[in-house]
Scaffold this motif. Structure first.
Motif, PDB file in Angstrom:
ATOM      1  N   PRO A  13       0.816  -1.225   0.000  1.00  9.67           N
ATOM      2  CA  PRO A  13       0.000   0.000   0.000  1.00  9.67           C
ATOM      3  C   PRO A  13       0.844   1.266   0.000  1.00  9.67           C
ATOM      4  CG  PRO A  13       0.063  -0.943   2.196  1.00  9.67           C
ATOM      5  CD  PRO A  13       0.778  -1.910   1.281  1.00  9.67           C
ATOM      6  N   VAL A  14       0.271   2.321  -0.548  1.00  8.52           N
ATOM      7  CA  VAL A  14       0.854   3.659  -0.515  1.00  8.52           C
ATOM      8  C   VAL A  14      -0.099   4.517   0.300  1.00  8.52           C
ATOM      9  CG1 VAL A  14       1.488   5.666  -1.884  1.00  8.52           C
ATOM     10  CG2 VAL A  14       1.978   3.373  -2.744  1.00  8.52           C
ATOM     11  N   HIS A  15       0.414   5.215   1.282  1.00  8.57           N
ATOM     12  CA  HIS A  15      -0.405   6.060   2.144  1.00  8.57           C
ATOM     13  C   HIS A  15      -0.201   7.516   1.737  1.00  8.57           C
ATOM     14  CE1 HIS A  15      -2.285   7.139   6.094  1.00  8.57           C
ATOM     15  NE2 HIS A  15      -1.657   8.262   5.807  1.00  8.57           N
ATOM     16  N   VAL A  16      -1.279   8.185   1.410  1.00  5.28           N
ATOM     17  CA  VAL A  16      -1.233   9.610   1.092  1.00  5.28           C
ATOM     18  C   VAL A  16      -2.022  10.320   2.182  1.00  5.28           C
ATOM     19  CG1 VAL A  16      -1.853  11.393  -0.581  1.00  5.28           C
ATOM     20  CG2 VAL A  16      -1.107   9.137  -1.371  1.00  5.28           C
ATOM     21  N   GLY A  17      -1.398  11.260   2.856  1.00  7.34           N
ATOM     22  CA  GLY A  17      -2.064  11.925   3.961  1.00  7.34           C
ATOM     23  C   GLY A  17      -1.990  13.433   3.853  1.00  7.34           C
ATOM     24  N   GLN A  18      -2.827  14.082   4.605  1.00  2.63           N
ATOM     25  CA  GLN A  18      -2.870  15.542   4.705  1.00  2.63           C
ATOM     26  C   GLN A  18      -2.518  15.908   6.132  1.00  2.63           C
ATOM     27  OE1 GLN A  18      -3.360  18.155   2.693  1.00  2.63           O
ATOM     28  NE2 GLN A  18      -3.263  19.533   4.419  1.00  2.63           N
ATOM     29  N   GLY A  19      -1.667  16.876   6.290  1.00  3.70           N
ATOM     30  CA  GLY A  19      -1.306  17.313   7.634  1.00  3.70           C
ATOM     31  C   GLY A  19      -0.188  16.456   8.196  1.00  3.70           C
ATOM     32  N   HIS A  20      -0.162  16.276   9.498  1.00  3.52           N
ATOM     33  CA  HIS A  20       0.877  15.506  10.179  1.00  3.52           C
ATOM     34  C   HIS A  20       0.482  14.040  10.182  1.00  3.52           C
ATOM     35  CE1 HIS A  20       2.765  19.206  11.471  1.00  3.52           C
ATOM     36  NE2 HIS A  20       1.583  19.630  11.889  1.00  3.52           N
ATOM     37  N   CYS A  21       1.119  13.236   9.355  1.00  2.00           N
ATOM     38  CA  CYS A  21       0.809  11.809   9.294  1.00  2.00           C
ATOM     39  C   CYS A  21       1.158  11.157  10.631  1.00  2.00           C
ATOM     40  CB  CYS A  21       1.563  11.148   8.153  1.00  2.00           C
ATOM     41  SG  CYS A  21       0.999  11.742   6.551  1.00  2.00           S
ATOM     42  N   GLY A  22       0.334  10.237  11.039  1.00  3.53           N
ATOM     43  CA  GLY A  22       0.547   9.562  12.313  1.00  3.53           C
ATOM     44  C   GLY A  22      -0.236  10.204  13.448  1.00  3.53           C
TER      45      GLY A  22
END
Length: 103
Positions: free
Chosen positions: A35-44
């Protein structure tokens, strides 16, 4: 039966979520490979936009929910907006009728 088990192994899966808590992560990892994780803001971090105001009202009945929502929406004023989440199309239909009646 198991819907995912009937899917071809070579497929593209896309998951969208507003938050990424451990329960959702485990579901995502169980049904994807590489998988590829695309996030917005502070990931985690599970955070909310500081410009978003959240209100929680505990209601005992559907009619109380409608009353609280109507009062809240009327208090927003003419140029303010709100997003209301419901769990079924039937609920949104009833809610729309209730809001129209309330003006």
């Amino acid at each position: 039966g198991d819907i995912v088990g009937r899917l071809p192994p070579a497929r593209q899966s896309v998951l969208f979520t507003a938050t990424w808590p451990p329960q959702v992560q485990s579901i995502g990892l169980a049904y994807t490979s590489n998988p590829v994780h695309v996030g917005q803001g502070h990931c985690g971090e599970v955070t909310c936009n500081s410009r978003v105001h959240q209100d929680v009202h505990l209601c005992r009945s559907q009619s109380e929910k409608v009353s609280v929502l109507v009062e809240f929406l009327q208090g927003l004023g003419q140029h303010r907006r709100a997003i209301v989440f419901v769990n079924t199309k039937a609920v949104i239909s009833d809610l729309c009728q209730d809001l129209r009646r309330a003006g």
